[in-house]
Design an enzyme around this catalytic site. Structure first.
Site, short mmCIF file in Angstrom:
data_model
loop_
_atom_site.label_atom_id
_atom_site.label_comp_id
_atom_site.label_asym_id
_atom_site.label_seq_id
_atom_site.Cartn_x
_atom_site.Cartn_y
_atom_site.Cartn_z
N CYS A 100 -9.39 22.87 94.77
CA CYS A 100 -9.66 23.49 96.08
C CYS A 100 -11.13 23.89 96.19
O CYS A 100 -11.59 24.81 95.51
CB CYS A 100 -8.72 24.69 96.23
SG CYS A 100 -9.22 25.95 97.41
N CYS A 113 -11.90 27.50 97.22
CA CYS A 113 -11.59 28.43 96.11
C CYS A 113 -12.78 28.52 95.16
O CYS A 113 -13.17 29.61 94.73
CB CYS A 113 -10.38 27.96 95.31
SG CYS A 113 -8.86 27.86 96.28
#
Ligand SMILES: [Zn+2]
Length: 139
Positions: A65, A68
């Site tokens: 991600c 993230c």
């Protein structure tokens, strides 16, 4: 107040005014308040979110991600800055999908704030330090 050791997960009793003096775990002698987020899994999640008497914020993230990863330095910075006020933890949703499922995580990063084991708020998406700090300290 009760503070859970991030190394051995023992529940320590620490006077609130001692929090800023680098308290150590009575069992393993490690630092109780670490400057990096505590990695949670299915075995320690309930203890860490339920037994700490400081609020616990949990970052649900994954290796693949991008947002993230972009937010990781922000989370790390605030872990250090707010170590005596909020406990910071993270859950790798790839490694522990059952935890992500239990909390109905649909997008990552998702940050969930717990008090005494109860989720009190959540926020999704990457954010900067000012936004995250404001969100944490309003609780
Ligand atoms: Zn310990």
């Amino acid at each position: 107040m009760h503070i859970v050791c991030p190394q051995c997960m023992s529940v320590n009793r620490v006077a609130e005014e001692r929090l800023k003096h680098h308290p150590k775990c009575g069992k393993c002698h490690g630092s109780l308040l670490t400057s990096s987020p505590v990695e949670l899994n299915e075995a320690n999640f309930s203890t860490f979110t339920g037994r700490n008497e400081l609020p616990v914020v949990v970052d649900f993230w994954a290796e693949w991600c991008g947002p993230c990863k972009a937010m990781a330095p922000v989370f790390a910075e605030l872990t250090s800055e707010l170590s005596t006020r909020v406990r910071f933890a993270k859950v790798d949703t790839e490694a522990f999908p059952a935890l992500a499922q239990r909390f109905g995580i649909r997008s990552i990063p998702s940050l969930l704030l717990f008090k005494a084991g109860q989720e009190v708020d959540r926020i999704a998406g990457a954010m900067n330090a000012a936004t995250l700090r404001a969100w944490l300290l309003q609780h």
